[in-house]
Design a protein around this motif. Structure first.
Motif, mmCIF file in Angstrom:
data_model
loop_
_atom_site.group_PDB
_atom_site.id
_atom_site.type_symbol
_atom_site.label_atom_id
_atom_site.label_comp_id
_atom_site.label_asym_id
_atom_site.label_seq_id
_atom_site.Cartn_x
_atom_site.Cartn_y
_atom_site.Cartn_z
ATOM 1 N N GLY A 68 85.135 132.451 -19.584
ATOM 2 C CA GLY A 68 86.455 132.091 -19.078
ATOM 3 C C GLY A 68 86.997 130.783 -19.616
ATOM 4 O O GLY A 68 88.190 130.495 -19.448
ATOM 5 N N MET A 69 86.161 129.986 -20.283
ATOM 6 C CA MET A 69 86.634 128.707 -20.826
ATOM 7 C C MET A 69 87.712 128.886 -21.885
ATOM 8 O O MET A 69 88.518 127.971 -22.108
ATOM 9 N N THR A 70 87.756 130.034 -22.552
ATOM 10 C CA THR A 70 88.773 130.220 -23.601
ATOM 11 C C THR A 70 90.184 130.276 -23.028
ATOM 12 O O THR A 70 91.152 130.176 -23.784
ATOM 13 N N ARG A 71 90.331 130.421 -21.718
ATOM 14 C CA ARG A 71 91.654 130.431 -21.097
ATOM 15 C C ARG A 71 92.177 129.018 -20.844
ATOM 16 O O ARG A 71 93.343 128.832 -20.481
ATOM 17 N N LEU A 72 91.328 127.992 -21.011
ATOM 18 C CA LEU A 72 91.694 126.628 -20.675
ATOM 19 C C LEU A 72 92.113 125.865 -21.919
ATOM 20 O O LEU A 72 91.430 125.901 -22.945
ATOM 21 N N ASP A 73 93.236 125.170 -21.849
ATOM 22 C CA ASP A 73 93.742 124.394 -22.981
ATOM 23 C C ASP A 73 93.209 122.964 -22.935
ATOM 24 O O ASP A 73 93.001 122.390 -21.859
ATOM 25 N N GLY A 74 93.001 122.382 -24.109
ATOM 26 C CA GLY A 74 92.609 120.983 -24.192
ATOM 27 C C GLY A 74 91.288 120.722 -23.510
ATOM 28 O O GLY A 74 90.336 121.491 -23.620
ATOM 29 N N SER A 75 91.233 119.613 -22.779
ATOM 30 C CA SER A 75 90.033 119.241 -22.020
ATOM 31 C C SER A 75 90.362 119.259 -20.537
ATOM 32 O O SER A 75 91.426 118.783 -20.124
ATOM 33 N N GLN A 76 89.461 119.799 -19.750
ATOM 34 C CA GLN A 76 89.657 119.853 -18.303
ATOM 35 C C GLN A 76 88.403 119.375 -17.586
ATOM 36 O O GLN A 76 87.275 119.635 -18.029
ATOM 37 N N LEU A 77 88.614 118.693 -16.458
ATOM 38 C CA LEU A 77 87.518 118.162 -15.659
ATOM 39 C C LEU A 77 87.770 118.504 -14.196
ATOM 40 O O LEU A 77 88.873 118.288 -13.674
ATOM 41 N N VAL A 78 86.761 119.050 -13.535
ATOM 42 C CA VAL A 78 86.830 119.341 -12.107
ATOM 43 C C VAL A 78 85.673 118.631 -11.407
ATOM 44 O O VAL A 78 84.517 118.727 -11.853
ATOM 45 N N LEU A 79 85.986 117.916 -10.346
ATOM 46 C CA LEU A 79 84.982 117.315 -9.486
ATOM 47 C C LEU A 79 85.071 117.984 -8.120
ATOM 48 O O LEU A 79 86.144 118.030 -7.514
ATOM 49 N N GLY A 80 83.963 118.520 -7.655
ATOM 50 C CA GLY A 80 83.936 119.179 -6.358
ATOM 51 C C GLY A 80 82.946 118.508 -5.425
ATOM 52 O O GLY A 80 81.880 118.048 -5.858
ATOM 53 N N ALA A 81 83.283 118.428 -4.143
ATOM 54 C CA ALA A 81 82.383 117.871 -3.136
ATOM 55 C C ALA A 81 82.488 118.712 -1.877
ATOM 56 O O ALA A 81 83.557 119.259 -1.568
ATOM 57 N N GLN A 82 81.392 118.818 -1.150
ATOM 58 C CA GLN A 82 81.427 119.600 0.077
ATOM 59 C C GLN A 82 80.364 119.099 1.049
ATOM 60 O O GLN A 82 79.392 118.449 0.666
ATOM 61 N N MET A 83 80.575 119.417 2.308
ATOM 62 C CA MET A 83 79.578 119.202 3.343
ATOM 63 C C MET A 83 79.312 120.537 4.023
ATOM 64 O O MET A 83 80.236 121.272 4.354
#
Length: 437
Positions: A68-83
């Protein structure tokens, strides 16, 4: 070579049995089949994992489906946190040995943090690379010191933290392929009380860590701009733990007996196999505002139940214990609603089939489970978005415990333990931040 005599083998297997309890720890009410959970702080929490390998809307696809990364343009960063909050408590029932007391152990899981980092970068229109750092395997248990099941499990943690480098290639206008390596750092910490017969209990602790490596292969098919299908295969991953047990508070008689058998300093080896699995998902844009998502999956938890245990001593013992786990099936359905240009709502429901029989060991208070998720994502700007999500994950039913037939407490045994985990539930609260560069 002749094996050890019956008495030596019996005493050695008692220690091996304690080691086996470590393998089963940290199950909590983990879903997605067994001990692997899809919740890592991303928008998938609000979807209850519906469309898990087909959504590919942000950099978390590095972990869920590298193609699925081929659908993303340029550079992308996701930070996730949970409790996570695990409301898991034991109810004592008639048949439990009175000598074990009346402490139900309290809340076995309580609060537990999680999350992850996900990054993708386009090298060209057809090649994208990425990396994920997260953990979706294991959980932790901690009971009161004097609880009735202390001779089965006192507290324990079994967690896997993964570093996942990935690559994706768009091989045609509609098909992308991806691959990643799962470098997992597994941590095992187990404590169990030891019946000294007289006086206070002793304690046995196993604490160790180990690297394991597996792989993932992904495919994303986009037959049209409103439809995509994802398929991912996750390989097996082996964790071979080894540790010298730490003994505390043993009675002089028991310490002398274990020493005479060469078991006080004998390393214990525990080999487990995380199962292979397959997930197929679909994403379908129905209208400008609505999209439907669905997933189906399978995991081979019967292999996790085949546990190799050994003791390295002058009287070596090894065996493969069959915990008789069953392969699991997963199904999820969800929807996305575009309320306005910046706001996207997520909804989902999922079910995971049981991996144990109706009666479970007290160290593994988990089986089938439901998931109900809701969440929202907001596009704050062209380069930044954020989201929140909540998930309610109740057990599929009451988890009965019936551990009977062993030596009584008065003779140094663990006693009979009868009861149930009722209304066990996990609650997830998650948030995520996403940047495009």
């Amino acid at each position: 070579m002749r094996g050890p005599g019956p008495r030596k083998r019996g005493r050695g297997l008692w220690i091996v049995g304690v080691a086996l309890a470590a393998v089963s720890l940290a199950a909590g009410q983990a879903g997605a089949g067994g001990l692997i959970m899809p919740e890592v702080g991303t928008a998938d929490v609000g979807l209850a994992s519906a469309g898990y390998t087909a959504r590919a809307q942000d950099a978390s696809t590095v972990f869920t489906n590298p193609a699925g990364m081929t659908r993303l343009d340029g550079s992308q960063l996701v930070l996730g946190a949970q409790m996570l909050y695990g409301d898991v408590t034991f109810s004592i029932e008639e048949g439990t040995s009175p000598a074990l007391g009346s402490d139900d152990g309290g809340v076995a899981i309580g609060w537990f943090p999680g999350g992850g980092l996900f990054y993708s970068h386009s090298l060209s229109p057809s090649v994208t690379v990425g990396v994920a750092a997260t953990g979706n395997f294991g959980l932790t248990l901690k009971y009161d010191d004097e609880w009735v099941g202390r001779y089965y499990v006192q507290e324990g943690t079994m967690i896997g933290m993964s570093l996942v480098p990935a690559i994706a290639v768009k091989v045609s206008p509609t098909v992308s392929l991806g691959a990643s390596v799962n470098a997992m750092y597994g941590m095992l910490h187990d404590q169990v009380a030891i019946n000294n017969l007289v006086g206070a209990d002793g304690e046995l602790t196993l604490k160790t860590s180990q690297w394991g490596f597996g792989g993932n292969l992904g495919l994303l098919w986009e037959p049209g701009p409103e439809t995509r299908m994802g398929l991912v295969w996750n390989s097996e991953l082996e964790l071979d733990f080894s540790d010298r047990p730490e003994w505390e508070g043993l009675s002089p008689a028991l310490e002398a007996l274990l020493d005479s058998r060469g078991l006080l300093d004998a390393p214990v080896d525990v080999g487990i196999t995380l199962p292979q699995g397959v997930n197929v998902s679909v994403y379908q844009q129905v209208t400008d505002r609505w999209a439907l998502l669905a997933s189906a999956g399978w995991q081979e938890w019967s292999t996790f139940g085949q546990v190799e245990v050994g003791m390295q001593s002058g009287d070596p013992i090894s065996l493969t214990a069959d915990l008789e786990y069953k392969d699991t099936w997963h199904a999820a359905a969800g929807a996305q609603c575009r309320l306005s240009e910046p706001w996207l709502l997520n909804f989902g429901i999922a079910y995971d089939s049981p991996f144990q029989d109706d009666t479970v060991p007290v160290a593994v208070p988990a089986n089938d489970s439901w998931r109900f998720g809701v969440g929202a994502q907001k596009e704050q700007s062209e380069r930044f978005s954020w989201g929140v999500a909540f998930e309610y994950a109740p057990a599929g039913g009451t988890l009965a415990v019936d551990s009977t037939g062993g030596p009584p407490v008065a003779l140094g045994g663990r006693g009979d333990l009868v009861g149930a985990f009722r209304d066990s539930t996990l609650y997830f609260i998650a948030g995520n931040l996403s940047w495009t560069f």
